[in-house]
Scaffold this active site. Structure first.
Site, mmCIF file in Angstrom:
data_model
loop_
_atom_site.group_PDB
_atom_site.id
_atom_site.type_symbol
_atom_site.label_atom_id
_atom_site.label_comp_id
_atom_site.label_asym_id
_atom_site.label_seq_id
_atom_site.Cartn_x
_atom_site.Cartn_y
_atom_site.Cartn_z
ATOM 1 N N LYS A 144 0.840 -1.196 0.000
ATOM 2 C CA LYS A 144 0.000 0.000 0.000
ATOM 3 C C LYS A 144 0.877 1.249 0.000
ATOM 4 C CE LYS A 144 -2.385 1.628 3.742
ATOM 5 N NZ LYS A 144 -2.198 3.079 3.795
ATOM 6 N N ASP A 186 -3.411 4.316 -1.978
ATOM 7 C CA ASP A 186 -4.334 4.774 -0.928
ATOM 8 C C ASP A 186 -4.275 6.296 -0.826
ATOM 9 O OD1 ASP A 186 -5.918 4.919 1.375
ATOM 10 O OD2 ASP A 186 -4.285 4.347 2.714
ATOM 11 N N ASP A 190 -13.337 15.023 -4.075
ATOM 12 C CA ASP A 190 -13.437 16.306 -4.788
ATOM 13 C C ASP A 190 -14.703 16.243 -5.638
ATOM 14 O OD1 ASP A 190 -12.756 18.742 -6.208
ATOM 15 O OD2 ASP A 190 -10.660 18.358 -5.724
ATOM 16 N N THR A 197 -11.748 5.447 10.346
ATOM 17 C CA THR A 197 -11.900 4.747 11.633
ATOM 18 C C THR A 197 -11.355 5.587 12.787
ATOM 19 O OG1 THR A 197 -9.906 3.553 11.054
ATOM 20 C CG2 THR A 197 -11.960 2.360 10.805
#
Ligand code: C5P
Length: 235
Positions: free
Chosen positions: A34, A61, A66, A125
């Protein structure tokens, strides 16, 4: 049978490509990496191409958020750079997500490559009920469920979610909807700042499709051994 190598994504949270490359070269077993905002900016985007040259799959990621046209165009650029998974914020709305989903599909066809997975972040989260009310919203669980459902309706492939949200999302979005889970910790690793953690085995048993794991591997004394222990656990 679950193939652990296709399930584990190592988060390359490094301030430069050299450090990231050192880690990647140590762990030939892992396929997915990632690249987040820090490494993407530090490497001027080159981390993505560098990983592809090393034969790796890339989760880009960058969490786009937008207006629909701008996000759809950014998604096309991510397809051109070779991302295998990319993401947007579900809070950008259904039109933004639907337009991005079509753009990704068309761009992949144009480039004659496999369509990358387009994923949405429901709620970060890091946000709790107080944070949510601070921005005029309320109900973490209901919001996650609603945004996951909207993501599916907009034609995306799945969401990023905390392991404790898997059950709710599976119920709302079905078994083919992809769920990518950070906040995963083997029992032998420090929790760091992740508060609500499950082990890799527990997260997979609940139905996670991919696990994003950073520091238990990147900060281990022996990163390869740590990665191998995790792969064995999820095999
Ligand atoms: O080091 P650790 O395993 O906590 O890394 C988890 C990775 O997943 C980090 O790159 C972090 O930014 C990312 N992430 C997260 N929680 C989210 C979304 C992404 O921890 N909700």
């Amino acid at each position: 049978m679950i193939n652990g190598q296709e399930k584990v994504i190592i988060a390359l949270d490094y301030p430069n490509w050299k450090e990231a490359e050192k880690l990647v070269l140590q762990i030939p077993e892992v396929k997915y990496y990632k690249v987040g905002l820090e490494l993407y900016l530090a490497s001027r985007g080159e981390a993505v191409q560098n990983l592809k040259k090393l034969g790796k799959k890339v989760f880009l990621d960058l969490k786009f958020h937008d207006i629909p046209n701008t996000v759809a165009q950014a998604c096309c650029q991510a397809v051109d750079q070779g991302a295998d998974i990319l993401n947007v914020h579900a809070l950008g709305g259904k039109e933004m997500m639907a337009k991005s989903a079509s753009a990704v599909q068309e761009q992949a066809l144009k480039q004659k490559r496999e369509k990358p997975l387009l994923i949405a972040v429901t709620l970060l989260t890091s946000m709790n009920e107080d944070d949510l009310q601070g921005v005029g919203l309320s109900g973490v669980e209901q919001s996650v469920g609603r945004l996951a459902h909207l993501t599916k309706e907009a034609g995306l492939d799945g969401v990023v979610a905390s392991p404790r949200e898997i059950k709710l999302i599976r119920e709302k979005c079905g078994k083919d909807f992809k769920i990518i889970c950070p906040g995963v910790r083997p029992t032998w690793a420090a929790k760091g700042d992740q508060k609500r953690v499950l082990t890799p085995k527990e997260a997979l048993a609940l139905g996670a499709d991919f696990l994003v794991i950073g520091r238990p591997i990147t900060k281990a004394d022996n990163p390869r051994e740590a990665a191998q222990r995790i792969l064995e656990e999820v095999q």
